[in-house]
Design a protein around this motif. Structure first.
Motif, PDB file in Angstrom:
ATOM      1  N   SER A 105     -22.716  58.627  31.606  1.00  0.00           N
ATOM      2  CA  SER A 105     -23.407  59.910  31.408  1.00  0.00           C
ATOM      3  C   SER A 105     -22.419  61.032  31.109  1.00  0.00           C
ATOM      4  CB  SER A 105     -24.241  60.245  32.653  1.00  0.00           C
ATOM      5  OG  SER A 105     -25.269  59.302  32.836  1.00  0.00           O
ATOM      6  N   ARG A 106     -21.303  61.059  31.846  1.00  0.00           N
ATOM      7  CA  ARG A 106     -20.308  62.109  31.625  1.00  0.00           C
ATOM      8  C   ARG A 106     -19.721  62.017  30.219  1.00  0.00           C
ATOM      9  NH1 ARG A 106     -18.734  60.601  36.896  1.00  0.00           N
ATOM     10  NH2 ARG A 106     -17.017  59.361  36.034  1.00  0.00           N
ATOM     11  N   ASN A 107     -19.464  60.792  29.778  1.00  0.00           N
ATOM     12  CA  ASN A 107     -18.844  60.617  28.470  1.00  0.00           C
ATOM     13  C   ASN A 107     -19.817  60.843  27.316  1.00  0.00           C
ATOM     14  OD1 ASN A 107     -16.397  59.985  29.670  1.00  0.00           O
ATOM     15  ND2 ASN A 107     -16.820  57.794  29.703  1.00  0.00           N
ATOM     16  N   LEU A 108     -21.103  60.626  27.558  1.00  0.00           N
ATOM     17  CA  LEU A 108     -22.087  60.796  26.499  1.00  0.00           C
ATOM     18  C   LEU A 108     -22.477  62.254  26.292  1.00  0.00           C
ATOM     19  CD1 LEU A 108     -24.461  57.784  27.270  1.00  0.00           C
ATOM     20  CD2 LEU A 108     -22.953  58.022  25.288  1.00  0.00           C
TER      21      LEU A 108
ATOM     22  N   TYR B 122     -26.551  50.214  23.401  1.00  0.00           N
ATOM     23  CA  TYR B 122     -27.316  49.526  24.446  1.00  0.00           C
ATOM     24  C   TYR B 122     -26.351  48.921  25.459  1.00  0.00           C
ATOM     25  CZ  TYR B 122     -31.129  46.901  26.579  1.00  0.00           C
ATOM     26  OH  TYR B 122     -32.068  46.425  27.461  1.00  0.00           O
ATOM     27  N   ILE B 123     -26.586  49.228  26.738  1.00  0.00           N
ATOM     28  CA  ILE B 123     -25.716  48.767  27.829  1.00  0.00           C
ATOM     29  C   ILE B 123     -26.335  47.520  28.460  1.00  0.00           C
ATOM     30  CG2 ILE B 123     -24.682  49.376  30.049  1.00  0.00           C
ATOM     31  CD1 ILE B 123     -24.872  52.319  29.167  1.00  0.00           C
TER      32      ILE B 123
ATOM     33  N   ALA C 147     -33.038  52.744  36.547  1.00  0.00           N
ATOM     34  CA  ALA C 147     -34.461  53.018  36.337  1.00  0.00           C
ATOM     35  C   ALA C 147     -35.093  53.617  37.586  1.00  0.00           C
ATOM     36  CB  ALA C 147     -35.192  51.739  35.936  1.00  0.00           C
ATOM     37  N   LEU C 148     -34.624  53.240  38.768  1.00  0.00           N
ATOM     38  CA  LEU C 148     -35.129  53.825  40.015  1.00  0.00           C
ATOM     39  C   LEU C 148     -34.331  55.067  40.385  1.00  0.00           C
ATOM     40  CD1 LEU C 148     -35.742  50.579  42.107  1.00  0.00           C
ATOM     41  CD2 LEU C 148     -37.362  51.867  40.708  1.00  0.00           C
TER      42      LEU C 148
ATOM     43  N   LYS D 105     -30.650  56.764  29.167  1.00  0.00           N
ATOM     44  CA  LYS D 105     -32.043  56.606  29.554  1.00  0.00           C
ATOM     45  C   LYS D 105     -32.351  55.129  29.789  1.00  0.00           C
ATOM     46  CE  LYS D 105     -34.904  59.363  29.461  1.00  0.00           C
ATOM     47  NZ  LYS D 105     -35.441  60.233  30.522  1.00  0.00           N
ATOM     48  N   SER D 106     -33.244  54.896  30.745  1.00  0.00           N
ATOM     49  CA  SER D 106     -33.714  53.530  30.949  1.00  0.00           C
ATOM     50  C   SER D 106     -34.867  53.235  29.989  1.00  0.00           C
ATOM     51  CB  SER D 106     -34.203  53.350  32.394  1.00  0.00           C
ATOM     52  OG  SER D 106     -35.347  54.158  32.633  1.00  0.00           O
TER      53      SER D 106
END
Length: 596
Positions: free
Chosen positions: A112-115, A40-41, A274-275, A123-124
């Motif tokens: 995102s690149r690392n995941l 969780y970020i 999220a947007l 994901k939000s």
């Protein structure tokens, strides 16, 4: 002998400034597990990626104990990590307990690149998980919105809307709408202000501006009838603002994107994920057209900004004059000095409070570039140490930010930093020519392997943010850990430079109007051009502040200002100063070599 169990192990050590986060992390991890969330970020900002945030949005601080203005935390089931920049490394180590590791920054695109290689996705979530464990989270403020008076507005909101729409029409990618996510974007567009964010006159809001509609997402119960009439909120034409509840922005944006042929223009620097995930295939740029448009100040904004700085200079002069008197008595502290300058500003016309938390730092505390005193850390001010004060005010007609470093006793060679302050005075003169600011601001330090962990400058607004892209500040400095810190900071505006052949060059005009401490300036090491620049600056201070101090009936402050702006050189010289004639680089390098 009866058995005696061994004594329990001592609890792990917590610095007196650290927060115990064990229970909070346990509760968050339980919530994550129930939702099958692996990591969780927790950003250090709010949904608008603001620099300053309301207490109710300080989720990173609640979870980590770290209160710096920049950072991101990540929590997994067995690890908790904080990323922040070099300004806050020392502060983070002091404030975080042993549950946390300190590392460096990343963005959500980097996440995102690392995941991706691990078959994980970013994901939000519809609900913030920290809010579920933060039981006493503060509510949304109830203050109503206000509009700026006509006398300080150069452009109406209708004029600004048309200006942005013209950029949309001229854009070759033909966007049909612009989404404004940063709080200062909506505040600027409609000439409105609020009180939701500490030190910044903003309010929770989003705006979706199309070529024929205006949607303002806001807490509607805070919009008075006067503001609704001002915004033409009762009609549905192109220049009528439709008021929509703040929490409906994602749903309404999603609905808009289902319309055929629409393309939304967003500035990625201030749009939350999220947007962003809804419109990432649309038109993106680092900054929205509103942010780039408001960076250019019109004549009215420049005029009132100068007026605000004249009044603000009076408050800073009152602080420096008072400290000069009372510090030798040995009773004042960093906190009492910060309180005093805020009180001085509060008495000035149009003041709306400080523009940020005052940095009032003596001796080794000044080595922390963004230190602010607390009950636990505040030091007593003394004539044996240098003192740095970085403070600012919000005024209805302008935002201020100024730093001065002073010494009330007889500086030793070390406290003068082998005339290090003269280096920064020379650097400031050199920077005020406007040539390659960052390079010239840091070159002397780079050559001896030193640096400072913050930008050489930043922008300020008109009753707006203290950090933005616009009229800006110069603030070079040097910080020796556990010893001292030096910084001088002035607001400048970009103006045409007079040249012999009339070419279109630019220079800086200093708007801040407080003299530097002469005890920390060795004029024998300065070139005639540098001395001339300071004398011309002091002449400007006198010309502008004498009438203001007379108007306020401040005779003692006027006498102090006149003493501290006496000419540094007696000879007269040409009014022009070329940056190429400055010997700053060689001089500064020599000074720093002497110091080291």
């Amino acid at each position: 002998t009866p058995f005696s169990p061994p004594p329990p192990p001592p609890p792990f050590y917590l610095p007196p400034t650290a927060v115990n986060t064990t229970q909070r992390l346990r509760a968050l991890r339980e919530t994550m597990s129930s939702l099958n969330v692996s990591a969780y970020i927790i950003p250090g900002t709010d949904a608008h990626l603001s620099e300053y945030i309301a207490q109710r949005d300080a989720r990173m601080a609640f979870m980590t104990g770290f209160t710096g203005s920049a950072g991101t935390a990540v929590v997994t089931q067995n690890k908790a990590v904080l990323w922040t920049d070099s300004r806050y490394w020392v502060q983070a180590e002091r404030q975080m307990d042993c549950n946390w590791e300190l590392k460096r920054d990343e963005t959500y695109e980097a996440y995102s690149r690392n995941l991706a290689p691990a078959n994980m996705v970013l994901k939000s979530l519809p609900d913030n998980l920290v809010d579920t464990v933060w039981k006493d989270r503060p509510p949304v403020p109830s203050d109503v919105l206000i509009r700026l008076p006509d006398r300080i507005i150069g452009r109406t909101w209708q004029m600004k809307v048309e200006h942005i729409r013209s950029q949309m029409r001229d854009n070759p990618y033909k966007p049909t709408a612009v989404l404004l996510s940063a709080l200062d974007e909506t505040a600027w567009l409609f000439n409105l202000r609020g009180n939701d964010i500490p030190y910044n006159p903003f309010f929770y809001s989003y705006t979706l501006l199309t070529l024929d509609e205006i949607w303002l997402f806001v807490h509607k119960d805070r919009v008075t009838k006067e503001i609704k009439d001002y915004l033409n909120g009762s009609c549905f034409q192109a220049n009528c603002v439709q008021l929509i509840e703040y929490n409906q922005v994602r749903k309404m944006l999603s609905d808009y994107l289902t319309r055929p042929g629409v393309k939304v223009w967003i500035g990625t620097e201030y749009t939350n994920y999220a947007l962003y995930e809804l419109i990432e295939k649309s038109l993106t740029s680092d900054y929205s057209p509103v942010l780039t448009s408001k960076a250019v100040k019109d004549k009215t904004e420049q005029r009132i900004l100068r007026e605000a700085h004249m009044r603000d200079a009076v408050a800073v002069i009152q602080l420096l004059m008072w400290l000069e008197k009372v510090v030798p008595e040995g009773k004042e502290t960093e906190m009492t000095a910060a309180k005093f300058v805020n009180e001085c500003r509060s008495k000035q016309k149009e003041n709306r409070g400080p523009s940020f938390e005052t940095i009032s730092a003596s001796g080794p505390n000044a080595a922390l570039a963004h230190y602010s005193p607390s009950n636990e850390t505040s030091r007593k001010l003394t004539v044996k140490e240098m003192y740095l004060v970085d403070s600012g005010g919000q005024y209805l007609d302008g935002t201020t930010d100024i730093t001065r470093t002073v010494h009330w006793g007889t500086p030793t060679d070390m406290q003068k930093a082998q005339r290090m302050f003269d280096t920064w005075s020379c650097k400031h003169v050199c920077l005020s020519t406007g040539i390659n600011m960052e390079m010239l601001g840091r070159r002397a330090l780079w050559e001896v392997g030193l640096n400072y962990g913050h930008g050489t400058g930043h922008g300020v607004g008109n009753y707006f943010g203290v950090h933005e892209c616009t009229v800006f500040l110069l603030e070079p400095g040097y910080y020796k850990e556990n010893d001292f810190g030096i910084r001088i900071e002035d607001v400048v505006v970009t103006v045409p430079a007079p040249t012999k052949y009339g070419h279109n060059y630019l220079t800086f005009e200093t708007v801040s109007l407080v003299p530097y401490d002469k005890k920390l300036i060795d004029t024998s090491l300065m070139s005639p051009q540098q001395l001339q620049w300071l004398d011309l600056y002091y002449q400007t201070i006198r010309r502008l502040l004498v009438p203001e101090l007379d108007r306020q009936g401040l005779t003692e402050e006027k006498e102090w200002m006149l003493r501290n702006t006496e000419p540094l050189q007696r000879s007269t010289a040409s009014a022009a100063m070329s940056s190429f004639s400055l010997t700053f680089t060689a001089l500064a390098t020599a000074l720093i070599h002497d110091f080291i």
